[in-house]
Design an enzyme around this catalytic site. Structure first.
Site: not given
Lengths: 306, 306, 306, 306
Positions: A56-57, A175, A177, A201
């Site tokens: 998402s980054n 993962k 988050s 995450g």
């Protein structure tokens, strides 16, 4: 239904630390491949297990299909082959995700990270998600990592779906988050007979995740403080919990600042402070306000990082 | 503003494990003091630091003012003086909380646990909560423990309020039942210069909480598996993380079953299975449905506890 | 199961507008009965159907049992007998609610308003709530009005529970403060064969509620702009929708300001501006900040009320 | 800053009813253009103001860029020119939305409906959203309609952003699917000096929305009960509120069933029952379970529609 004993081949080992790399843009919001390359040169020297491209980054929802593939190709070219390239290939539809997964594998990904589809969140129950991930994992040329990120999707991949999917031979881990450490512990417990690996995450709960059995982390903060996050990993692995705790504590505020609090724009700004190229975000993401910038700086400096 | 150096007297040591005891009722929903006494006899032999009386598992919102005080008196009579009696004295208004706090101290409480007021949750910002807790702590004859339990109140005591309140000489710690381990780590970090102690509010994240610096736990599950929760504490304290992890994993499902999943009625049922008196709940809390009962049993048996 | 035809006596008519009155406190936070009396004198001249005493704007969670009853007694003394006194008698436990309900009836309440218990919100399903309200309605000497206010309780009384409870001969209606107009319409539709009356719980959606079949409203804003809210009722009842709309529009911002946005402190402040006694709030509710006060004033003045 | 008087040209009139059409797929999940055509033939005979193509019921997040444009082209070919074609052109990034908007206009859209970007929801504040919509509206060859659908995006377009954007000459209105009637009334009030039109995003609160000043509705249920939804519009417009209310009431349950409760799969199933082609959904959306199907049928039949 598969049983554990049938999984004779061990799954890909994904244990370790990964920065989910940012995608640098030019002022005109084009992908800045030159700056990306320079970041990769630096990341190659840090003891990461690998990189996550288009978590998402990475602003992946803002990239076109072609850009998503091209970025992965570039990373693969620069990245030492010893480092694992995990590429985000999630899309809303199953068919698009399968297609993107195949493309990512062809572009050089060693594994794919598949986010939960979420637009029709009310209908994304365990049955729908198990169906989705099974189709993707069946088709994928490379191992699949499940990806639950409720902060962005409003949806947590249900524990029972994770348990069920952990039995798929081509699904190697998760993962997570969300940061619910009780849930993370439970997932590790309930998949202990499978060769299933859980990655934290975020750096904010990395130590706690190691304590309950996680094998690594995908940490936005590792884009900025990569050595330090790897240090935290090492201290946890060798059981130096007191030193680990001290380090973990100092990473929480900067980590929250570049994730939940101020998001990608803050991550990119902090990268600039620490010798990397963050560059601009794509619109509608906006640059930080002046007061946010000051607070961001404080979140690093008050913990001794600036 | 107080500084650390002014706190020359060490605050009360609250480190250790506490069951937040259930209040047994008769079939007519009266407090069953006889059964309460028998439970206390058994709890007295477990290496708890003390008991929490009228945490959320004690159905305190269903007790009258007189009952709340009388239950504390009875517990004080039975409990060995070596064990700490922490009494929940939170009410919605500041004045009622002050009054109840004084009453609890007189009834024999060693410390009080003060839940966040929540009915006007939209206005319970840091300023209001700091004001509330300061008034209570100023007036309280015994040390005050903050209590954040968003699962019941819909409200998390803000980190900045906790930090500010940690400087009050009569506020010794926080019970955090939210389970956000990043937040717990941050609170411990930011209050490290104060003599401020954080207790995990649930057995589900007890090990993780120890890993980031908590000093104990108030665990509903300790009403049922008290020895085991104390074992987990011991393993964390002596650094046997592998054994701790194995035990922690087996406690998550039963813990969730008696808290978030099925609540007080499940806790009371499980107590019956393990030789304690749970008794009925007060209405509107209802007994478990048959299918819930079966699932509850499974959550214990599949982890080797039944 | 009761059927409609068995309800031969019509239920109490509760249609109309009610201010849920504030409880004025002195600077020392004692109930200011003198100021309460003066407010009541003024309210008596407004064409209200009646008053709600100890709705959420009455700070009832901050009143002792004795205060709750005494306030109702005082209101009954002053209020003309032609005006209906609806008293909030909800408590967390069923037994306390039954007791308070009986006390309220004895103190002179014509009907009671019973809020959903909420502390164990995760277990307050339809079954538990139906059980609770049935016990209360069976025992109550006066008609019962259900009360759903998710903004304070975090809980919406489920539609199926409302439908089931609408068949009880002593349950006459629902005050719905959630503002979900689809839900309100559905409830009215599904209870059309019962003599069941729905009151809008806020002036912000009063006109819309009338459009789908509500018969009145309990509106915090009616403490301040009582005549105007009654005007809106009248315009809706005689079908002057265009004029009603214009008036409704101008009431939304002031209404939101004294409820969701700034709460009881704002309501009390606005009362002072309009010739009533608001007085202080009880702690932990705090007075408004200066900037909030300015914004509150603007929310009235920009709509032509100040 | 523009003022009202400068907007000398009236904005496009979008008042009326629109079905947000479903996209029929074959068993192999390909767009079934034949079935789409047949649906359009039928919709052309209903007194709709127009159609919305690729609202959330159109499964647009599951369509490729090419498919999105092709579907609009096909609709434009079949649809009478008297009917307005409003095409959903929202994407996550501003640049993709601008590009899609231009493509939609070229494909024949009369207006575009632009959903709020939402993946980075925590950063999608008023400033970011105003920036996004301004860029899109500046570039769009056709009028822009804002689209707030928190049920899918987890994000409500803030009122202050709507007010600000209402002044843009190329932004003509808002489709609000959240159903908060207080908010809808406020938006209409605060944009009354602009030529800004609000459409209810669902049939469940259509009548209430008309009562507070909405000019139409985009209603999933109109795919199934198109004539009836248009009837409801007519009754509201001519002021037959009693008849309107009766009809509105009977539409709530079927509407909820094909939207919030069971989603697109239910909408497509109901279309089959009423003589339209629903077809399959794309994965990960799943067909309804048998029990869901029965309940869906009941939601129509118990209201007299089947």
């Amino acid at each position: 239904k598969r049983t554990n004993t049938q999984n004779t081949t061990r799954k890909l080992d994904i244990g370790g630390i990964y920065p989910p790399i940012a995608t640098p843009f030019t002022e005109k919001e084009e992908v800045d491949y030159q700056k990306l390359d320079e970041n990769l040169q630096k990341y190659s020297k840090i003891p990461f297990k690998g990189l996550v491209v288009q978590g998402s980054n990475g602003e992946y929802p803002y990239l076109s299909v072609d850009e998503r593939l091209e970025v992965v190709r570039r990373v693969r070219c620069i990245l030492p082959s010893s480092m694992l390239l995990m590429a985000g290939s999630g899309c809303e539809s199953t068919r698009a995700t399968v297609h993107m997964t195949e493309g990512m594998a062809q572009a050089g990904a060693d594994a794919v990270l598949v986010v939960t589809p979420c637009f029709y969140g009310g209908r994304m129950n365990s049955q729908a998600l198990i169906h989705h991930y099974t189709k993707v994992a069946d088709a994928s040329p490379v191992p699949v990592v499940l990806y639950s990120v409720p902060g962005n999707t409003g949806l947590e991949l249900p524990v029972d779906a994770v348990i069920s999917l952990s039995q798929h031979p081509n699904i190697v881990g998760l993962k997570d988050s969300g940061g619910d450490i009780t849930r993370i512990g439970l997932i590790i417990h309930k998949t202990r007979l499978e060769d299933f690996q859980v990655l934290a995450g975020s750096a904010g709960f990395l130590m706690a995740a190691y304590s309950v059995g996680a094998v690594g982390g995908v940490c936005a903060l590792a884009n900025v403080l990569g050595e330090e996050v790897c240090d935290l990993e090492r201290l946890c692995l060798i059981g130096h919990w007191d030193k680990a705790r001290e380090l973990q504590h100092r990473l929480i505020e900067p980590n929250t600042a570049v994730t939940r609090k101020y998001g990608v724009a803050a991550l990119k700004q902090a990268m600039e402070w620490f010798g990397y190229h963050g560059g601009a975000t794509r619109s509608p993401l906006q640059p930080l306000l002046h007061t946010e910038l000051q607070q961001l700086r404080m979140d690093f400096s008050s913990n001794g990082w600036l």
